[in-house]
Design a protein around this motif. Structure first.
Motif, PDB file in Angstrom:
ATOM      1  N   LYS A  27     -14.405 -40.167 -51.898  1.00 44.21           N
ATOM      2  CA  LYS A  27     -14.901 -39.297 -52.769  1.00 44.21           C
ATOM      3  C   LYS A  27     -14.989 -37.926 -52.369  1.00 44.21           C
ATOM      4  O   LYS A  27     -14.895 -36.829 -53.339  1.00 44.21           O
ATOM      5  CB  LYS A  27     -16.562 -39.726 -53.177  1.00 44.21           C
ATOM      6  N   ASP A  37     -11.823 -36.428 -52.897  1.00 44.58           N
ATOM      7  CA  ASP A  37     -11.315 -36.450 -54.257  1.00 44.58           C
ATOM      8  C   ASP A  37     -12.146 -35.354 -55.132  1.00 44.58           C
ATOM      9  O   ASP A  37     -11.511 -34.463 -55.838  1.00 44.58           O
ATOM     10  CB  ASP A  37     -11.661 -37.811 -54.976  1.00 44.58           C
ATOM     11  N   THR A  38     -13.287 -35.169 -54.422  1.00 44.66           N
ATOM     12  CA  THR A  38     -14.144 -34.056 -55.138  1.00 44.66           C
ATOM     13  C   THR A  38     -13.698 -32.609 -54.713  1.00 44.66           C
ATOM     14  O   THR A  38     -13.635 -31.753 -55.524  1.00 44.66           O
ATOM     15  CB  THR A  38     -15.546 -34.250 -54.848  1.00 44.66           C
ATOM     16  N   LYS A  69     -10.832 -32.113 -57.073  1.00 40.70           N
ATOM     17  CA  LYS A  69     -11.347 -31.787 -58.439  1.00 40.70           C
ATOM     18  C   LYS A  69     -11.951 -30.221 -58.567  1.00 40.70           C
ATOM     19  O   LYS A  69     -11.816 -29.492 -59.483  1.00 40.70           O
ATOM     20  CB  LYS A  69     -12.525 -32.696 -58.768  1.00 40.70           C
ATOM     21  N   LYS A  90     -17.683 -28.657 -65.452  1.00 41.75           N
ATOM     22  CA  LYS A  90     -17.126 -29.456 -64.241  1.00 41.75           C
ATOM     23  C   LYS A  90     -17.202 -28.999 -62.853  1.00 41.75           C
ATOM     24  O   LYS A  90     -17.302 -29.704 -61.825  1.00 41.75           O
ATOM     25  CB  LYS A  90     -15.839 -29.893 -64.808  1.00 41.75           C
ATOM     26  N   ALA A 124     -18.765 -30.711 -60.027  1.00 43.14           N
ATOM     27  CA  ALA A 124     -17.927 -31.224 -58.658  1.00 43.14           C
ATOM     28  C   ALA A 124     -18.547 -30.307 -57.569  1.00 43.14           C
ATOM     29  O   ALA A 124     -18.761 -31.287 -56.386  1.00 43.14           O
ATOM     30  CB  ALA A 124     -16.712 -30.743 -58.741  1.00 43.14           C
ATOM     31  N   SER A 181     -21.748 -32.468 -56.469  1.00 43.05           N
ATOM     32  CA  SER A 181     -21.434 -33.786 -56.160  1.00 43.05           C
ATOM     33  C   SER A 181     -20.827 -33.900 -54.548  1.00 43.05           C
ATOM     34  O   SER A 181     -20.913 -34.536 -53.739  1.00 43.05           O
ATOM     35  CB  SER A 181     -20.337 -34.440 -56.974  1.00 43.05           C
ATOM     36  N   LEU A 182     -20.038 -32.857 -54.220  1.00 44.74           N
ATOM     37  CA  LEU A 182     -19.201 -32.766 -52.950  1.00 44.74           C
ATOM     38  C   LEU A 182     -20.585 -32.559 -51.852  1.00 44.74           C
ATOM     39  O   LEU A 182     -20.435 -33.320 -50.857  1.00 44.74           O
ATOM     40  CB  LEU A 182     -18.601 -31.623 -52.960  1.00 44.74           C
ATOM     41  N   TYR A 193     -22.392 -35.909 -51.502  1.00 44.09           N
ATOM     42  CA  TYR A 193     -21.533 -36.799 -50.878  1.00 44.09           C
ATOM     43  C   TYR A 193     -21.722 -36.489 -49.187  1.00 44.09           C
ATOM     44  O   TYR A 193     -21.667 -37.247 -48.365  1.00 44.09           O
ATOM     45  CB  TYR A 193     -20.103 -36.839 -51.212  1.00 44.09           C
TER      46      TYR A 193
END
Length: 446
Positions: free
Chosen positions: A372, A375-376, A379, A424, A428, A431-432, A435
């Motif tokens: 994740k 992936d982030t 993104k 977005k 992102a 979220s990064l 995580y």
């Protein structure tokens, strides 16, 4: 006569002054405090104030006290005792309960005793050593509990802090969008007055503006909710105005993602499972100790009155002592303790399986978070490009619309794409960081 006219002007002035002072003082008390906190400062404050962490620390203190108490059992067990008695007369009976005679008990109607007994464990099959080992492991578990509770609260503080930052950025985004919507509505109204667009375009623009204002209100309510959650975690008054210092924390992504490969060996849940396995092994040692005898060194010394060691008894005091050893063995352990040892061994197998299961779960969790995270990051780069492209597209469509070369639907769609691309990016970035800090928590680093 009006009774209020009897009040002197000085009294009225005094009452008004007192009222103003009290009102001013009450207002001062109600003024909310404002504190400015960085992310690390918020975490440190939670570690100092949070009740769950304080409870875990008290549990450790209890475990340490219990360990000291168990270790003290290795010292000699000493008992001092004293007694004093006054005896009644002895009643002698002849012919059943008839012909009784009352006499003072020889050699004295008084008895006294004072003595000290001591015992020292020489061997107990390892029972005491196993008890100490169990208590030491419980102390380690309480230390891990403090770290786990501290890490859990820290992660919650970080997540709430980041969520407030995310929502604050969204609030700025909504504010910017509302300003753009208002300017657009003004321009569309001008076109409508000149007869270049229909009334429906004006209504669509007004609805769009209202929806954006509604979204901002909802977002501001969410900010207040997460603000309240943060104050509870920090254990500060709910009305405290917390200002977040690290508003640009998401810009440090390149630094935060440069860490070594995560491993589950220091995870709190894995350490707890590992220590529980060690604790069970100590319990097995304690259970096996019941198969062995117990040997103690014993000693005593006492003063007694009167002297009952000789016959006839003498009206005198005497002292006597002894030293020796005592051995005891429970024969019933031969057929009772087997079941207990077998049960403890089965429980140990269960805990070892659980330890492996916890480690596998953590590896899977860390692997998922790494995917994740990667992936982030990708993104974020895509979102940045999308912002540039959607901004250019919005400008083009906006120019076409106001030159009567495009429909309002096209303009609103282009505007929505631009807004979503910025949204977005914020999502992102947050979220990064989430995580990243989850990885730190799962590896026992916060």
């Amino acid at each position: 006569m009006n009774p209020f006219l009897k009040i002197k002007p000085f009294s009225i002035l005094l009452l008004v002054s007192i009222h103003l002072y009290c009102t001013h003082g009450f207002a001062q008390q109600k003024d909310p405090e404002t504190i400015i906190l960085s992310l690390q400062e918020a975490v440190n404050l939670a570690k100092e104030n949070n009740d769950w962490i304080a409870m875990a620390k008290l549990s450790k203190d209890v475990a340490e006290s219990e360990l000291k108490e168990i270790k003290s059992h290795a010292l000699p067990h000493v008992v001092a005792q004293a007694s004093g008695k006054k005896l009644s007369n002895v009643i002698l009976y002849e012919h059943g309960l008839h012909d009784s005679e009352s006499l003072p008990p020889p050699p004295s109607t008084y008895q006294a005793n004072f003595g000290i007994e001591a015992s020292f464990n020489l061997y107990s099959g390892g029972k005491h050593e196993a008890a100490i080992e169990e208590s030491e492991i419980r102390t380690k578990l309480s230390e891990i509990k403090i770290e786990q509770q501290s890490g859990s609260i820290s992660l919650q503080v970080i997540q709430n802090y980041l969520e407030i930052l995310r929502l604050s950025k969204l609030d700025s985004l909504h504010k910017e969008q509302i300003n753009r919507e208002e300017i657009r509505l003004k321009n569309i109204n001008s076109l409508y007055k000149n007869g270049k667009v229909t009334r429906s375009d004006v209504l669509r623009a007004e609805i769009n503006l209202s929806n954006e204002q509604f979204s901002r209100k909802e977002n501001q309510s969410d900010i207040q909710i997460f603000h309240n959650r943060l104050t509870v975690l920090l254990k500060i008054p709910e009305e405290t105005n917390v200002i977040l210092k690290d508003t640009a924390v998401a810009s440090q992504i390149s630094e935060l993602t440069a860490f070594e490969n995560p491993t589950a060996n220091r995870a709190y849940s894995f350490l707890t499972a590992k220590e529980n396995t060690a604790l069970q092994e100590a319990k097995i040692k304690g259970a096996k100790s019941n198969f062995y005898p117990s040997i103690e060194l014993i000693s005593a010394y006492e003063f007694n009155y009167p002297n009952y060691l000789v016959f006839p008894n003498l009206d005198e005091a005497y002292s006597i002592g002894f030293i020796g050893f005592k051995m005891s063995y429970s024969l019933s352990s031969l057929y009772q303790n087997n079941h207990k040892v077998r049960a403890e061994k089965e429980h140990l197998k269960e805990l070892k399986i659980k330890e492996n299961a916890v480690q596998d779960h953590l590896k899977l969790e860390l692997s998922s978070l790494k995917i994740k995270l990667k992936d982030t990051k990708e993104k974020i780069e895509i979102a940045k490009k999308n912002i540039e492209q959607s901004n250019v597209n919005l400008n083009i469509v906006s120019t076409k619309y106001f030159n009567q070369l495009a429909l309002l639907t096209d303009l609103l769609e282009a505007d929505n794409l631009y807004l979503q691309s910025k949204y977005k990016l914020i999502e992102a970035q947050t979220s990064l960081l989430n995580y990243y800090y989850q990885i730190l928590y799962n590896t026992g680093k916060i």
